[in-house]
Design a protein around this motif. Structure first.
Motif, PDB file in Angstrom:
ATOM      1  N   ALA A 128       0.766  -1.147  -0.158  1.00 15.71           N
ATOM      2  CA  ALA A 128       0.046   0.076  -0.166  1.00 15.71           C
ATOM      3  C   ALA A 128       0.820   1.347   0.023  1.00 15.71           C
ATOM      4  CB  ALA A 128      -0.997   0.160   1.358  1.00 15.71           C
ATOM      5  N   PRO A 129       0.425   2.307  -0.553  1.00 11.39           N
ATOM      6  CA  PRO A 129       1.000   3.528  -0.603  1.00 11.39           C
ATOM      7  C   PRO A 129       1.091   4.244   0.815  1.00 11.39           C
ATOM      8  CG  PRO A 129      -0.917   3.930  -1.649  1.00 11.39           C
ATOM      9  CD  PRO A 129      -0.699   2.507  -1.256  1.00 11.39           C
ATOM     10  N   LEU A 130       1.949   4.140   1.617  1.00 16.84           N
ATOM     11  CA  LEU A 130       1.961   4.793   3.114  1.00 16.84           C
ATOM     12  C   LEU A 130       2.750   5.949   3.116  1.00 16.84           C
ATOM     13  CD1 LEU A 130       2.494   1.127   4.870  1.00 16.84           C
ATOM     14  CD2 LEU A 130       0.370   2.557   4.331  1.00 16.84           C
ATOM     15  N   SER A 131       3.198   6.520   2.050  1.00 16.96           N
ATOM     16  CA  SER A 131       3.718   7.881   1.955  1.00 16.96           C
ATOM     17  C   SER A 131       3.440   8.460   0.818  1.00 16.96           C
ATOM     18  CB  SER A 131       5.164   7.750   2.227  1.00 16.96           C
ATOM     19  OG  SER A 131       5.810   6.992   0.929  1.00 16.96           O
ATOM     20  N   GLY A 132       3.455   9.771   0.642  1.00 23.04           N
ATOM     21  CA  GLY A 132       3.194  10.506  -0.587  1.00 23.04           C
ATOM     22  C   GLY A 132       1.621  10.795  -0.653  1.00 23.04           C
ATOM     23  N   ARG A 159      -3.326   3.924   4.073  1.00 19.92           N
ATOM     24  CA  ARG A 159      -3.692   3.757   5.432  1.00 19.92           C
ATOM     25  C   ARG A 159      -4.899   2.874   5.741  1.00 19.92           C
ATOM     26  NH1 ARG A 159       1.358   3.910   8.010  1.00 19.92           N
ATOM     27  NH2 ARG A 159       2.142   5.480   7.186  1.00 19.92           N
ATOM     28  N   GLN A 160      -5.931   3.295   4.605  1.00 18.90           N
ATOM     29  CA  GLN A 160      -7.142   2.351   4.757  1.00 18.90           C
ATOM     30  C   GLN A 160      -6.960   1.009   4.715  1.00 18.90           C
ATOM     31  OE1 GLN A 160      -9.471   4.370   1.673  1.00 18.90           O
ATOM     32  NE2 GLN A 160      -9.976   6.109   3.225  1.00 18.90           N
ATOM     33  N   ILE A 161      -6.110   0.652   3.509  1.00 20.42           N
ATOM     34  CA  ILE A 161      -5.663  -0.659   3.338  1.00 20.42           C
ATOM     35  C   ILE A 161      -5.042  -1.225   4.449  1.00 20.42           C
ATOM     36  CG2 ILE A 161      -3.944  -2.292   1.824  1.00 20.42           C
ATOM     37  CD1 ILE A 161      -4.786  -0.257  -0.584  1.00 20.42           C
ATOM     38  N   GLU A 162      -3.975  -0.609   5.055  1.00 23.35           N
ATOM     39  CA  GLU A 162      -3.307  -1.255   6.049  1.00 23.35           C
ATOM     40  C   GLU A 162      -4.227  -1.265   7.527  1.00 23.35           C
ATOM     41  OE1 GLU A 162       0.578   0.109   8.634  1.00 23.35           O
ATOM     42  OE2 GLU A 162      -0.989   1.764   8.224  1.00 23.35           O
ATOM     43  N   ALA A 163      -5.183  -0.565   7.619  1.00 28.55           N
ATOM     44  CA  ALA A 163      -6.236  -0.874   8.762  1.00 28.55           C
ATOM     45  C   ALA A 163      -7.176  -1.855   8.613  1.00 28.55           C
ATOM     46  CB  ALA A 163      -7.034   0.545   9.062  1.00 28.55           C
ATOM     47  N   GLY A 164      -7.697  -2.100   7.441  1.00 28.28           N
ATOM     48  CA  GLY A 164      -8.619  -3.186   7.017  1.00 28.28           C
ATOM     49  C   GLY A 164      -7.822  -4.430   7.255  1.00 28.28           C
ATOM     50  N   ALA A 165      -6.522  -4.507   6.592  1.00 23.20           N
ATOM     51  CA  ALA A 165      -5.789  -5.877   6.735  1.00 23.20           C
ATOM     52  C   ALA A 165      -5.429  -6.466   7.698  1.00 23.20           C
ATOM     53  CB  ALA A 165      -4.638  -5.520   5.760  1.00 23.20           C
ATOM     54  N   THR A 192       3.054  -8.772   6.572  1.00 24.74           N
ATOM     55  CA  THR A 192       4.351  -8.112   6.277  1.00 24.74           C
ATOM     56  C   THR A 192       3.768  -6.934   5.521  1.00 24.74           C
ATOM     57  OG1 THR A 192       5.682 -10.110   6.320  1.00 24.74           O
ATOM     58  CG2 THR A 192       6.607  -7.925   5.230  1.00 24.74           C
ATOM     59  N   ILE A 193       3.897  -5.749   5.957  1.00 20.01           N
ATOM     60  CA  ILE A 193       3.186  -4.508   5.432  1.00 20.01           C
ATOM     61  C   ILE A 193       4.680  -3.585   4.749  1.00 20.01           C
ATOM     62  CG2 ILE A 193       2.125  -2.416   5.727  1.00 20.01           C
ATOM     63  CD1 ILE A 193       0.770  -3.759   8.234  1.00 20.01           C
ATOM     64  N   ALA A 194       4.428  -3.387   3.472  1.00 19.39           N
ATOM     65  CA  ALA A 194       5.381  -2.485   2.698  1.00 19.39           C
ATOM     66  C   ALA A 194       4.837  -1.298   2.000  1.00 19.39           C
ATOM     67  CB  ALA A 194       6.068  -3.455   1.771  1.00 19.39           C
ATOM     68  N   ASP A 195       5.547  -0.212   1.957  1.00 20.53           N
ATOM     69  CA  ASP A 195       4.939   1.006   1.465  1.00 20.53           C
ATOM     70  C   ASP A 195       5.577   1.039  -0.042  1.00 20.53           C
ATOM     71  OD1 ASP A 195       4.598   3.425   0.587  1.00 20.53           O
ATOM     72  OD2 ASP A 195       5.849   4.416   1.897  1.00 20.53           O
ATOM     73  N   ASP A 196       4.634   0.761  -0.855  1.00 19.97           N
ATOM     74  CA  ASP A 196       4.969   0.535  -2.365  1.00 19.97           C
ATOM     75  C   ASP A 196       5.095   1.861  -2.942  1.00 19.97           C
ATOM     76  OD1 ASP A 196       2.347   1.451  -2.903  1.00 19.97           O
ATOM     77  OD2 ASP A 196       1.695  -0.486  -3.783  1.00 19.97           O
ATOM     78  N   GLY A 197       4.761   2.983  -2.158  1.00 16.48           N
ATOM     79  CA  GLY A 197       4.705   4.474  -2.933  1.00 16.48           C
ATOM     80  C   GLY A 197       4.081   4.690  -4.244  1.00 16.48           C
ATOM     81  N   CYS A 198       3.203   3.694  -4.620  1.00 11.96           N
ATOM     82  CA  CYS A 198       2.401   3.828  -5.734  1.00 11.96           C
ATOM     83  C   CYS A 198       3.746   4.041  -6.877  1.00 11.96           C
ATOM     84  CB  CYS A 198       1.483   4.880  -5.710  1.00 11.96           C
ATOM     85  SG  CYS A 198      -0.029   4.359  -5.689  1.00 11.96           S
ATOM     86  N   THR A 199       4.654   3.701  -6.929  1.00  6.49           N
ATOM     87  CA  THR A 199       5.785   3.758  -7.809  1.00  6.49           C
ATOM     88  C   THR A 199       6.438   2.120  -8.247  1.00  6.49           C
ATOM     89  OG1 THR A 199       7.629   3.755  -6.190  1.00  6.49           O
ATOM     90  CG2 THR A 199       6.427   5.946  -6.865  1.00  6.49           C
ATOM     91  N   ALA A 200       7.106   2.284  -9.444  1.00  9.70           N
ATOM     92  CA  ALA A 200       7.590   1.213  -9.853  1.00  9.70           C
ATOM     93  C   ALA A 200       8.793   0.636  -8.786  1.00  9.70           C
ATOM     94  CB  ALA A 200       8.396   1.193 -11.033  1.00  9.70           C
ATOM     95  N   ALA A 201       9.708   1.458  -8.527  1.00 11.15           N
ATOM     96  CA  ALA A 201      10.519   1.333  -7.501  1.00 11.15           C
ATOM     97  C   ALA A 201      10.219   0.588  -6.451  1.00 11.15           C
ATOM     98  CB  ALA A 201      11.599   2.418  -7.361  1.00 11.15           C
TER      99      ALA A 201
END
Length: 353
Positions: free
Chosen positions: A31-35, A42-48, A60-69
């Motif tokens: 989920a995008p947890l920054s930007g 954060r909605q995805i994180e809360a529901g999961a 295991t939660i990861a910030d994908d930043g909505c970017t390819a990297a």
């Protein structure tokens, strides 16, 4: 409808009970947890997190930043953590970068927010193990066409659009399907959006004999058309797509306006799941309930003897947001868009005969 809801609630209860006695399931959450999209992430994180607590899943939660990297980094982290499934992903960029890595690791993805048709249309070529919990990009226009073709089969209907790609695709898909059903609109036109009034357009609609009009356009233009139709005593019912959920300015929508859109999940969700949100001080908004449902699906699919990717295909799952089943490409077998009518205050779910 009440019987179906009761059955779905019972199935969800069974699923919750099953999860409480199963081995912990390792789930990655992307989920995008920054930007700019952090609020949605954060909605995805809360529901999961809430579903994981109820179903004994380890996240295991990861910030994908909505970017390819960000997507690539998240996928590598999930592979290293030996996740059995991944849920989340709002952006095509991050999912496209993550999918090949997750495919090689044998980790299926339950995507929540990516609508690009190509994601699943390319499945046979890419082999990406992606299952889409949200709608396809073409689901809205296909729902508009199928619902209104049935609903207005005996009506004098018209189709107008604002000339944008969005508005024109909605209008053209409806017109084409109506034609296949041997139905012909009494009036078709493109209007100029953003005007303070649409009396000229409404006048032409009235003279054409149209009693029902689909508008491929935004909420403000549809509100203005409804107001002007009332002034001209045109007796027209207007309908639009999910753009009607957007704010519509100083002019209110006309009572009886129709909308084809996704449900507000909190309004149709299983009461037991909503109570779980309330009990934990969480808000069931936006992507929170779909994320909760995605973990439910992963938990249920992991309960059998089949590999998880195979278990996700070709069977139904009871979830907080209703029954879920994926087709061979990984898309939902049932279009999630529904018909709503405006009661003067809010949109209510309507039945289609």
């Amino acid at each position: 409808m009440r019987i179906a809801q009761a059955i779905a609630a019972a199935l969800v209860g069974h699923l919750l009970a099953f999860g409480a006695h199963a081995d912990p399931l390792a789930v990655g959450v992307a989920a995008p947890l920054s930007g700019g999209a952090e609020l949605l992430g954060r909605q995805i994180e809360a529901g999961a997190k809430l579903a994981a607590h109820a179903l004994e899943a380890e996240l295991t939660i990861a910030d994908d930043g909505c970017t390819a990297a960000g997507g690539e980094a998240a996928a590598r982290r999930f592979a290293q953590a030996r996740a059995q499934a991944v849920v989340g992903f709002l952006c095509m960029e991050s999912l496209e970068a993550a999918a090949p890595i997750l495919k090689d690791a044998g980790i299926p993805v339950i995507a929540i927010g990516v609508r690009n048709d190509s994601l699943t249309d390319r499945r046979e070529r890419t082999g990406w193990p992606v299952f889409r919990l949200g709608p396809r990009g073409d689901d809205e226009r296909n729902a508009v066409a199928s619902i209104l073709t049935r609903l207005w089969k005996d009506a004098h209907f018209a189709i107008v659009d604002d000339g944008t790609i969005y508005g024109r695709e909605l209008a053209e898909t409806f017109r084409a399907q109506a034609e296949q059903a041997a139905l012909k609109p009494v009036f078709v036109d493109t209007f100029r959006p953003g005007l303070e009034n649409q009396t000229a357009l409404v006048g032409r609609l009235k003279r054409s004999g149209a009693t029902h009009v689909f508008v491929g356009g935004d909420a403000e233009d549809i509100a203005i058309m409804g107001r002007d139709a009332a002034t001209l005593e045109a007796g027209i019912t207007f309908a639009g797509g999910e753009a009607l959920r957007a704010p519509y300015g100083d002019v209110a929508l006309t009572t009886g306006t129709l909308m084809i859109a996704l449900p507000e999940w909190a309004e149709v969700a299983d009461p037991r799941s909503l109570e779980a949100f309330r009990a934990n001080g969480a808000i069931a908004e936006g992507y929170a309930l779909p994320a909760y449902a995605a973990v439910q699906v992963a938990r249920a699919a992991a309960g059998g003897s089949q590999p998880l990717e195979e278990a996700l295909s070709g069977r139904g799952f009871a979830t907080a947001i209703g029954p879920i089943r994926f087709d061979a490409k990984g898309d939902l077998t049932q279009n999630p868009y529904r018909l709503f009518h405006f009661d003067g205050q809010r949109f209510l779910l309507a039945e289609v005969q």
